[in-house]
Design an enzyme around this catalytic site. Structure first.
Site, PDB file in Angstrom:
ATOM      1  N   TYR A 158     -41.609  27.481 -20.502  1.00 35.72           N
ATOM      2  CA  TYR A 158     -41.143  26.289 -21.212  1.00 35.72           C
ATOM      3  C   TYR A 158     -40.680  26.657 -22.619  1.00 35.72           C
ATOM      4  O   TYR A 158     -41.118  27.662 -23.180  1.00 35.72           O
ATOM      5  CB  TYR A 158     -42.279  25.260 -21.310  1.00 35.72           C
ATOM      6  CG  TYR A 158     -42.712  24.724 -19.966  1.00 35.72           C
ATOM      7  CD1 TYR A 158     -41.871  23.882 -19.240  1.00 35.72           C
ATOM      8  CD2 TYR A 158     -43.939  25.064 -19.431  1.00 35.72           C
ATOM      9  CE1 TYR A 158     -42.258  23.383 -18.010  1.00 35.72           C
ATOM     10  CE2 TYR A 158     -44.333  24.564 -18.187  1.00 35.72           C
ATOM     11  CZ  TYR A 158     -43.490  23.727 -17.491  1.00 35.72           C
ATOM     12  OH  TYR A 158     -43.868  23.234 -16.279  1.00 35.72           O
ATOM     13  N   HIS A 215     -45.424  19.050 -33.409  1.00 31.93           N
ATOM     14  CA  HIS A 215     -43.974  18.800 -33.497  1.00 31.93           C
ATOM     15  C   HIS A 215     -43.551  17.575 -32.685  1.00 31.93           C
ATOM     16  O   HIS A 215     -42.510  17.579 -32.050  1.00 31.93           O
ATOM     17  CB  HIS A 215     -43.189  20.043 -33.051  1.00 31.93           C
ATOM     18  CG  HIS A 215     -41.979  20.334 -33.898  1.00 31.93           C
ATOM     19  ND1 HIS A 215     -40.709  20.097 -33.443  1.00 31.93           N
ATOM     20  CD2 HIS A 215     -41.838  20.842 -35.138  1.00 31.93           C
ATOM     21  CE1 HIS A 215     -39.832  20.460 -34.384  1.00 31.93           C
ATOM     22  NE2 HIS A 215     -40.491  20.917 -35.427  1.00 31.93           N
TER      23      HIS A 215
END
Ligand code: GCO
Ligand code: MG
Length: 409
Positions: A158, A215
């Site tokens: 990912y 984030h």
């Protein structure tokens, strides 16, 4: 009384990151100032705002009137706030503080009340593809004297924020998706991060302060679960657990865990940060100073935070220019409620373009004690590093989940 004769933008990318600097010149030949106006995903929009709107508004004005210039320029667009206009304002505002410091013959932190500390402790970014690599990188910083380390690890297959592994890997990408970079799923990340901190605490010991940046990538309820699970590893802070759009979730998570929360690099106006501070819902303010309008706004924000026990942790990645880092440092030194400073180690080329870039020593940022912001810009050298060619002019491509849904970057 120095009069403003020119307000110019200088675009440069010595290390490949698009930086925008504003230079304010006065009728006193040697007296000019520099400010950071770097919004790296939309730099050309900021250039237009400065050149077409702020420059004509400001030429002829007394450069000493920082507060009045800020207030007048801020409302001159009627519709205000937002990263483009705030960065443009910041370029001017920081340049005016730089000029005032030079007039006084003092570093700007002196104008803000003087030093509360010798230097600003930094947190370094350690990352890795796996636990071993991450641990090694964290240790390297600890051996260099860093007491604070942010740890980010790639989730295999990912595109994980902050891990350096952003390239498209075939492993997890469904063949029907035309992706520009590897996909992302919150589940595997949320399962991995607690294991990562378990490993790091056992291997690195209790002394080192560990940090982490989510984030704004995780659905809010999963983010709450993550913050609770991480409590036992005693993080220094957990950053951007929610997106600004999900600010109200801070009220919920706050009742459930004492994991210290850092928030705010995406904030652009008071409506976003004042409620979180006054209700003591965050522990560190992470504002990107040029995105809220510059030093004048940031010093007010820092003062407000002090009254509510919130500490400063100004955003300091590579897309804050060295001028912006110099501005961060003035507040780091002068504010009693300083928490920590994020570090970016600029490459040699950037440091040549910006003589006076604040120095990193023993895990801390030091002032060079020169008047103003203490930093200069070699314009002819800057011109040798134009913005890199890019089909999107620096804008970020989409990151998608396995079903193709766009997620926050
Ligand atoms: C950080 C940030 C940055 C941002 C970047 C966006 O905490 O340092 O999250 O890495 O992603 O500044 O341009
Ligand atoms: Mg961040």
């Amino acid at each position: 009384m120095p009069r403003i004769t020119a307000v110019r933008t200088i675009c440069t990318a010595p290390d490949g990151i698009r930086l925008v600097i504003v230079k304010v010149e006065t009728d006193e030949p040697e007296l000019y100032g520099l400010g950071c106006a770097t919004f790296t995903q939309r730099p050309l929009a900021v250039v237009t705002a400065v050149q077409e709107y702020l420059a004509p508004f400001l030429i002829g004005r007394n450069s000493e009137d920082i507060e009045d210039i800020y207030q007048a320029a801020y409302v001159s667009s009627y519709w205000r706030s937002g990263p483009v206009l705030n960065n443009a304002l910041s370029g001017v505002d920081e340049a005016l503080w730089d000029i005032k410091g030079k007039q006084a013959g003092m570093p700007v932190y002196q104008l803000l009340g003087g030093k509360c500390r010798t230097s600003a402790p930094l947190y370094a970014h350690a990352s890795g593809r796996d636990l071993q690599e991450l641990e090694e990188n964290a240790r390297k910083y600890m051996e260099r004297g860093y007491r604070y380390v942010r740890c980010q690890m790639a989730v295999r297959g990912y595109s994980t924020y902050g891990s350096g592994a952003w390239t498209l890997s075939a492993e997890k990408t469904p063949p029907h998706l035309q992706l520009e970079q590897a996909p992302w799923e919150p589940g595997p990340y949320c399962r991995q991060v607690p294991k990562m901190f378990e490993h790091l605490r056992v291997q690195l010991g209790d002394e080192v302060e560990l940090l982490h940046d989510v984030h704004e990538r995780v659905p809010a309820i999963q983010a709450i679960g993550l913050a609770k699970e991480l409590e036992q590893y005693r993080l220094f802070f957990l950053e951007d657990l929610f997106a600004p759009e999900d600010n109200e979730y801070f009220r919920i998570v706050r009742q459930q865990t004492s994991t210290p929360l850092a928030m705010g690099e995406l904030f652009v106006n008071q409506a976003e940060y004042v409620p979180l501070i006054k209700d003591r819902l965050i522990d560190f303010i992470r504002v990107h100073i040029s995105d809220i309008g510059g030093l004048s706004m940031a010093r007010k924000l820092a003062a407000m935070c002090e009254f509510f026990g919130v500490r400063t942790a100004w955003h300091g990645p590579g897309d804050v220019s060295p001028v912006g880092h110099a501005a961060n440092l003035q507040l780091d030194l002068a504010c009693h409620n300083f928490g920590i400073q994020e570090q970016h180690e600029f490459g040699e080329r950037t440091r040549e373009v910006f003589p006076g870039t604040p120095q990193i020593r023993d895990g801390a940022l030091w002032s060079n004690e020169r008047p103003g912001l203490g930093i200069d810009l070699d314009e002819s050298l800057a011109a040798k590093y134009p913005f890199p060619e890019h089909p999107l002019n620096g804008a970020w491509p989409a990151i998608r989940r396995l079903d193709g849904t766009v997620i926050r970057p």
